[in-house]
Scaffold this motif. Sequence first.
Motif, PDB file in Angstrom:
ATOM      1  N   PRO A   1       0.827  -1.201   0.000  1.00 55.87           N
ATOM      2  CA  PRO A   1       0.000   0.000   0.000  1.00 55.87           C
ATOM      3  C   PRO A   1       0.865   1.255   0.000  1.00 55.87           C
ATOM      4  N   ALA A   2       0.351   2.287  -0.677  1.00 55.28           N
ATOM      5  CA  ALA A   2       1.068   3.560  -0.718  1.00 55.28           C
ATOM      6  C   ALA A   2       1.011   4.206   0.664  1.00 55.28           C
ATOM      7  N   PRO A   3       2.141   4.674   1.183  1.00 64.79           N
ATOM      8  CA  PRO A   3       2.134   5.299   2.508  1.00 64.79           C
ATOM      9  C   PRO A   3       1.490   6.685   2.456  1.00 64.79           C
ATOM     10  N   CYS A   4       0.653   6.985   3.444  1.00 67.39           N
ATOM     11  CA  CYS A   4      -0.027   8.272   3.506  1.00 67.39           C
ATOM     12  C   CYS A   4       0.321   8.960   4.822  1.00 67.39           C
TER      13      CYS A   4
ATOM     14  N   GLN B   1     -11.654   1.492  -5.067  1.00 73.56           N
ATOM     15  CA  GLN B   1     -11.886   2.844  -4.555  1.00 73.56           C
ATOM     16  C   GLN B   1     -10.862   3.196  -3.476  1.00 73.56           C
ATOM     17  N   GLU B   2     -10.581   2.231  -2.620  1.00 81.25           N
ATOM     18  CA  GLU B   2      -9.606   2.455  -1.554  1.00 81.25           C
ATOM     19  C   GLU B   2      -8.231   2.746  -2.141  1.00 81.25           C
ATOM     20  N   GLN B   3      -7.844   1.979  -3.141  1.00 77.45           N
ATOM     21  CA  GLN B   3      -6.533   2.180  -3.772  1.00 77.45           C
ATOM     22  C   GLN B   3      -6.456   3.555  -4.436  1.00 77.45           C
ATOM     23  N   ARG B   4      -7.543   3.967  -5.068  1.00 75.35           N
ATOM     24  CA  ARG B   4      -7.563   5.264  -5.746  1.00 75.35           C
ATOM     25  C   ARG B   4      -7.386   6.395  -4.731  1.00 75.35           C
TER      26      ARG B   4
ATOM     27  N   TRP C   1      -3.913  10.426  -2.016  1.00 79.22           N
ATOM     28  CA  TRP C   1      -3.415  11.022  -0.780  1.00 79.22           C
ATOM     29  C   TRP C   1      -1.903  10.859  -0.648  1.00 79.22           C
ATOM     30  N   ALA C   2      -1.353   9.745  -1.106  1.00 79.16           N
ATOM     31  CA  ALA C   2       0.099   9.542  -1.043  1.00 79.16           C
ATOM     32  C   ALA C   2       0.824  10.554  -1.924  1.00 79.16           C
ATOM     33  N   ALA C   3       0.149  11.011  -2.992  1.00 77.89           N
ATOM     34  CA  ALA C   3       0.743  12.004  -3.887  1.00 77.89           C
ATOM     35  C   ALA C   3       0.607  13.426  -3.340  1.00 77.89           C
ATOM     36  N   GLY C   4      -0.101  13.588  -2.211  1.00 75.85           N
ATOM     37  CA  GLY C   4      -0.224  14.906  -1.600  1.00 75.85           C
ATOM     38  C   GLY C   4      -1.527  15.619  -1.887  1.00 75.85           C
ATOM     39  N   ASP C   5      -2.449  15.005  -2.641  1.00 75.63           N
ATOM     40  CA  ASP C   5      -3.751  15.605  -2.933  1.00 75.63           C
ATOM     41  C   ASP C   5      -4.753  15.090  -1.900  1.00 75.63           C
TER      42      ASP C   5
END
Length: 119
Positions: free
Chosen positions: A6-9, A63-66, A71-75
């Motif tokens: 998972p992408a870290p947030c 949806q969760e991955q999106r 959020w991991a990208a800063g948006d």
Amino acid sequence: MPGPSPAPCTFPDDFVQVALDTVSRRTVAVQVVQRFRLALLLNDQPDMKNDKTAKEVGLSARQEQRCRRRWAAGDFSIEDRAGGGAKPVFSPSGPSVDPSNGVRADRGDGRAPEPAIAC
């Protein structure tokens, strides 16, 4: 075979506070509450797997991955992005509209054509 990690947030404090305030309100759209609950869950347990977090908040894994990727990208937006899916169109019943002048073609009943309704 497990999927990608998972992408870290890392959420800003003001976003977390808005999420806490919104989740506790009674008149909020369901999808907004689900996304804020997801953000709060990821803030508390950032290493939780995608499918488990999705199930916990009532979203699909996609949806969760999106959301997580955004959020991991800063948006840190919650609303859907514009541009996805089919655009709503209004199709008046009856004869088609002439695109060059915006007037309906002859109705066939002898009455004069009327201007098309623009949406």
